[in-house]
Design a protein around this motif. Structure first.
Motif, short mmCIF file in Angstrom:
data_model
loop_
_atom_site.label_atom_id
_atom_site.label_comp_id
_atom_site.label_asym_id
_atom_site.label_seq_id
_atom_site.Cartn_x
_atom_site.Cartn_y
_atom_site.Cartn_z
N VAL A 30 47.62 29.32 54.94
CA VAL A 30 47.26 29.22 53.61
C VAL A 30 48.16 29.27 52.60
O VAL A 30 49.06 29.98 52.70
N THR A 31 48.27 28.63 51.55
CA THR A 31 49.20 28.95 50.52
C THR A 31 48.12 29.60 49.33
O THR A 31 46.99 29.16 49.05
N LEU A 32 48.70 30.73 48.91
CA LEU A 32 47.96 31.51 47.89
C LEU A 32 48.45 31.83 46.59
O LEU A 32 49.77 32.48 46.84
N ASP A 33 48.01 31.62 45.43
CA ASP A 33 48.24 31.83 44.36
C ASP A 33 47.84 33.11 43.74
O ASP A 33 46.73 33.50 43.90
N LEU A 34 48.62 34.04 43.42
CA LEU A 34 48.29 35.42 43.20
C LEU A 34 47.49 35.51 41.95
O LEU A 34 46.76 36.47 41.64
N GLY A 35 47.77 34.49 41.04
CA GLY A 35 46.92 34.63 39.73
C GLY A 35 45.91 33.90 39.89
O GLY A 35 45.75 32.79 39.24
N LEU A 36 44.92 34.71 40.31
CA LEU A 36 43.66 33.99 40.48
C LEU A 36 42.40 34.77 39.48
O LEU A 36 42.68 35.79 39.15
N PRO A 37 41.37 33.90 39.05
CA PRO A 37 40.35 34.49 38.09
C PRO A 37 39.57 35.69 39.08
O PRO A 37 39.41 35.45 40.23
N PRO A 38 39.21 36.61 38.50
CA PRO A 38 38.97 36.85 36.96
C PRO A 38 40.48 37.51 36.55
O PRO A 38 40.34 38.09 35.36
N ASP A 39 41.54 37.49 37.32
CA ASP A 39 42.72 38.08 36.55
C ASP A 39 43.84 36.85 36.65
O ASP A 39 44.82 37.18 37.53
N PRO A 40 43.66 35.86 35.84
CA PRO A 40 44.69 34.80 36.08
C PRO A 40 45.99 35.25 35.61
O PRO A 40 47.03 34.49 36.16
#
Length: 449
Positions: free
Chosen positions: A50-60
């Protein structure tokens, strides 16, 4: 596409998401834009990486949602390799992500080629681990440092230790007595580039305060009464290897100052010596005490704490490890029955029930001692609750019906697997289900034979 390795990309930037999908056409790519869709994909597709961007909604603009997603992924599938990417305080986020169980970290802006190498390596390691699990199912095998576990709680711990083993950072293991801190420390050493060096362990609580400094730093001939020859300390003995400081919370304050100086300068002076000696030793420490409270109370130096605790790993108690008590009981029974040439072959139903309900305040050490006693005391081929000197405990059941049902299913399946020694057919018979049904249950609860 079904034959290609599955890669889950969790990214809310649709443009970057399309770019990554195009770059990884060699994989079966699944995408998600937030925690909900990511967890749905984990359950449905079971991706290896899995590649995971830490800046996800609702906290982008932050990392809270990304870290929450990481925790949920590893809870559902502990063997998944999660590669975390973030532009938010990259170094601090990287440390926290690795401590929380991420496999690797990459800072934004993303270099597709470099990230591609990390992804490929993650798939390779995942495949090797899967093969190791398959081989372990055919014969006896143990995990990191000889650790025997099937619980998601401990699998997360061993994954973290395997991940930090290659980084030259100080590690602090926090856990109650008997949870296996030294076993994990030795496993960390064996998995590190320092494995060919010495692993030296010292229990700081077991040595009188007046002798501890000499034990750690050594002394020159004539430094004090009885010092008839020059002696190296434990720090020097671990040159090129790892020094494990058990019960670090018992080191007195004056000695903490000297230990801090060593960590800062990587040099020591023996007692009675005047020459600085350079030492390349990695420090791994452990304690059952609340170090944060000790720092607040002034009994443990804050600067030393931050030097020792670059990575902190919290080890769950045996009661917090789903199904491990049954698994370890079966293991210790085999070990001691063989070493004592006993005729004991298994656990009676009342013994299995007692093991499952006992709170194990002494953790794995208590379980091992009770199993050793039981093998000696057993009069028949099966160990009973009386042989273990245990009475069945009574715990309040959880109020959430779904959680209670899942917990009961997981515990029962794990106990059946332990009793059947991992044999799927015999486990299915014990549980009164078909083999296909058992395979579905194992997959659902992420259990392995």
């Amino acid at each position: 596409m079904t034959d290609k390795p599955k890669l889950l990309i969790i990214e809310d930037d649709l443009g970057l998401q399309r770019q990554l999908r195009w770059a990884y056409e060699g994989y079966s790519v699944v995408t998600a834009v937030d925690r909900t869709t990511a967890l749905d994909a984990i359950r449905a597709e079971e991706p290896a990486v899995v590649t995971l961007d830490l800046g996800l909604p609702p906290d982008p603009d932050g990392t809270s949602e990304g870290f929450a997603t990481l925790a949920e992924i590893l809870r559902l599938k502990p063997d998944t390799k999660v590669i975390v990417a973030s532009g938010h305080g990259a170094l601090e986020s990287a440390r926290q992500a690795i401590a929380d169980g991420a496999w690797d970290f990459y800072a934004k802006p993303i270099d597709i080629d470099a990230l591609g190498l990390i992804v490929a390596r993650a798939f390779h390691v995942h495949a090797l681990e899967a093969e190791n699990r398959r081989l372990a199912a055919r014969g006896s095998s143990t995990g990191l440092g000889g650790m025997i576990t099937a619980s998601p709680e401990m699998l997360k711990v061993t994954r973290t230790i395997e991940r930090v083993a290659g980084a030259d950072v100080s590690v602090m293991l926090l856990g109650a007595s008997g949870t296996g801190k030294e076993l994990l420390a030795r496993g960390l050493h064996d998995a590190s580039p320092r494995a060919k060096g010495a692993f030296v362990a010292i229990n700081c609580a077991a040595i009188p305060e007046t002798l501890l400094e000499s034990e750690l730093f050594g002394h020159e001939k004539g430094a004090f009464t009885g010092a008839v020859k020059t002696t190296e300390g434990k720090i020097e003995q671990a040159q090129g290897g790892t020094l494990f400081l058990d019960e670090i919370g018992d080191v007195p304050l004056p000695l903490q100052v000297k230990l801090l100086r060593f960590l800062q300068e990587r040099t020591i002076e023996r007692i009675g010596g005047r020459k600085a000696i350079s030492v390349d030793t990695r420090i791994v420490c452990a304690t059952h005490q609340d170090v944060d409270a000790m720092v607040a109370a002034g009994s443990f130096r804050e600067d030393l704490y931050y030097r020792l605790a670059e990575i902190v790993v919290r080890i769950p108690s045996l009661a917090e490890r789903s199904g491990d008590a049954a698994l370890l009981a079966q293991h210790f029974l085999k070990v001691y029955a063989a070493s004592m040439r006993s005729g004991v072959t298994g656990l009676a139903p009342d013994a299995r029930a007692a093991i499952a309900s006992w709170p194990w305040p002494g953790n794995v050490r208590e379980l091992e001692n009770r199993m050793k006693r039981a093998v000696i005391m057993a009069e028949g081929k099966l160990v009973t609750a009386a042989d273990l000197d245990l009475a069945e405990g009574h715990e309040e059941p959880p109020l959430n019906l779904r959680a209670a049902r899942e917990g009961a299913d997981r515990a029962t399946i794990t106990q059946a697997l332990a009793r059947a020694e991992g044999n799927i057919s015999n486990t299915a018979k014990l549980l009164g289900v078909s083999r296909p049904t058992l395979y579905d249950l194992l997959k659902s609860y992420d259990l392995h034979a």
